[in-house]
Motif scaffolding. Structure first.
Motif, short mmCIF file in Angstrom:
data_model
loop_
_atom_site.label_atom_id
_atom_site.label_comp_id
_atom_site.label_asym_id
_atom_site.label_seq_id
_atom_site.Cartn_x
_atom_site.Cartn_y
_atom_site.Cartn_z
N ASP A 1 0.80 -3.22 6.69
CA ASP A 1 -0.02 -2.00 6.58
C ASP A 1 0.05 -1.39 5.19
OD1 ASP A 1 -0.78 -2.26 9.21
OD2 ASP A 1 0.76 -0.90 9.98
N TRP A 2 1.16 -1.65 4.48
CA TRP A 2 1.32 -1.06 3.14
C TRP A 2 0.35 -1.69 2.15
CZ3 TRP A 2 2.38 -2.69 -1.80
CH2 TRP A 2 2.68 -1.70 -2.73
N PHE A 3 0.01 -2.96 2.34
CA PHE A 3 -0.83 -3.67 1.39
C PHE A 3 -2.30 -3.24 1.51
CE2 PHE A 3 2.76 -6.69 1.27
CZ PHE A 3 2.91 -6.78 -0.10
N THR A 4 -2.60 -2.18 0.78
CA THR A 4 -3.98 -1.71 0.66
C THR A 4 -4.33 -1.68 -0.82
OG1 THR A 4 -3.35 0.63 0.47
CG2 THR A 4 -3.72 -0.24 2.71
N LEU A 5 -5.62 -1.64 -1.13
CA LEU A 5 -6.06 -1.61 -2.53
C LEU A 5 -5.48 -0.40 -3.25
CD1 LEU A 5 -7.83 -2.89 -4.71
CD2 LEU A 5 -9.75 -1.52 -3.86
N GLU A 6 -5.48 0.75 -2.58
CA GLU A 6 -4.98 1.98 -3.20
C GLU A 6 -3.49 1.88 -3.53
OE1 GLU A 6 -6.73 1.87 -0.38
OE2 GLU A 6 -8.65 2.60 -1.18
N ASN A 7 -2.70 1.32 -2.61
CA ASN A 7 -1.25 1.20 -2.84
C ASN A 7 -0.93 0.23 -3.96
OD1 ASN A 7 -0.56 3.03 -0.87
ND2 ASN A 7 -0.22 1.51 0.71
N ILE A 8 -1.67 -0.88 -4.01
CA ILE A 8 -1.41 -1.87 -5.06
C ILE A 8 -1.83 -1.33 -6.43
CG2 ILE A 8 -1.99 -4.18 -5.90
CD1 ILE A 8 -2.36 -4.95 -2.90
N MET A 9 -2.97 -0.63 -6.47
CA MET A 9 -3.39 0.00 -7.73
C MET A 9 -2.39 1.06 -8.16
SD MET A 9 -7.55 0.31 -7.52
CE MET A 9 -7.58 1.07 -9.15
N GLY A 10 -1.84 1.79 -7.20
CA GLY A 10 -0.81 2.79 -7.50
C GLY A 10 0.43 2.14 -8.09
N LEU A 11 0.79 0.97 -7.55
CA LEU A 11 1.95 0.23 -8.07
C LEU A 11 1.71 -0.23 -9.51
CD1 LEU A 11 4.71 -1.00 -7.11
CD2 LEU A 11 3.45 -3.09 -6.61
N ILE A 12 0.50 -0.71 -9.78
CA ILE A 12 0.15 -1.15 -11.14
C ILE A 12 0.19 0.04 -12.10
CG2 ILE A 12 -1.73 -2.04 -12.59
CD1 ILE A 12 -2.55 -3.80 -10.19
N GLU A 13 -0.36 1.18 -11.67
CA GLU A 13 -0.37 2.38 -12.51
C GLU A 13 1.05 2.87 -12.78
OE1 GLU A 13 -2.76 3.86 -14.16
OE2 GLU A 13 -4.21 2.37 -13.46
N LYS A 14 1.91 2.75 -11.78
CA LYS A 14 3.30 3.21 -11.91
C LYS A 14 4.03 2.46 -13.02
CE LYS A 14 7.52 3.88 -9.17
NZ LYS A 14 8.16 3.69 -7.84
N TYR A 15 3.72 1.17 -13.14
CA TYR A 15 4.39 0.34 -14.16
C TYR A 15 3.45 -0.01 -15.32
CZ TYR A 15 7.97 -0.08 -10.57
OH TYR A 15 8.95 0.20 -9.63
N ARG A 16 2.50 0.87 -15.57
CA ARG A 16 1.49 0.64 -16.62
C ARG A 16 2.12 0.54 -18.00
NH1 ARG A 16 -4.17 1.11 -15.78
NH2 ARG A 16 -5.13 0.12 -17.57
#
Length: 208
Positions: free
Chosen positions: A8-23
């Protein structure tokens, strides 16, 4: 671990948030996510590619996803090739279905592998393992991975970045199809040259 919760965690928003977090690490998160998927094929590659395309833009997102996916596939292939004689992989190698697939890969070479690796729903982990256990050359498989993954990742990026354009601008879809054909044709010509060089080397060794 609750796999339903993880799923359930694997959504587009969560993955984009992860990428932004480690930008701050630049392209590293965008490359690592599809690379890890090569080792853990249950992870959603399509979502990773879509997230990269939306986070970095179509072209950079495609580039980072392509590098990660191709590198991951090639690393798995090399690991299986190196450790293929270990007990677990030996058992797998003796399986009749695996042997058939290995023989098929060895006989047909680049062409079918390219097509398989182009398709988004092909179990690429299985393809990597079977190719690693087979006698196909490293150069041949690298060529198939680089070109096949290029087509697959670009298609995913293109669809994920602007899904409406497939309907509103059909010419783009035609262009993608033409690119796929050109890459397949170029790859096939390179494979023929490679095979000719291998045959020449064999004849030269026999002459000695």
């Amino acid at each position: 671990m609750d796999f339903e919760l993880l799923k359930d965690w694997f959504t587009l928003e969560n993955i984009m948030g992860l990428i932004e977090k480690y930008r701050t690490f630049g392209p590293v998160p965008g490359i690592l996510l599809p690379l890890i998927e090569a080792f853990l094929p249950f992870l959603p590659l399509f979502l990773f590619v879509m997230a990269n395309a939306n986070a970095f833009g179509l072209w950079l997102g495609f580039l980072f996803s392509w590098i990660g996916a191709a590198a991951g596939a090639f690393i798995v292939f090399l690991l299986v090739r190196k450790y293929g004689q270990r007990r677990i992989l030996k058992v797998l190698k003796r399986n009749s279905k695996v042997q058939k697939l290995m023989n098929w890969v060895e006989r047909h070479g680049f062409g079918p592998l390219f097509i398989l690796l182009c398709l988004p729903f092909t179990p690429s982990a299985v393809v990597n393992i079977v190719a690693g256990l087979s006698k196909i050359s490293i150069a041949q498989y690298m060529l198939a991975v680089v070109t096949g993954k290029m087509v697959m990742i670009f298609t995913m990026s293109f669809v994920g970045y602007d899904i409406k354009s497939l309907i509103t601008q059909p010419m783009r879809t035609v262009i993608v199809a033409v690119i796929i054909f050109i890459l397949w044709y170029v790859g096939k010509r390179i494979e023929i040259k490679m095979n000719m060089n291998v045959e020449k080397e064999k004849k030269f060794r026999r002459a000695k």
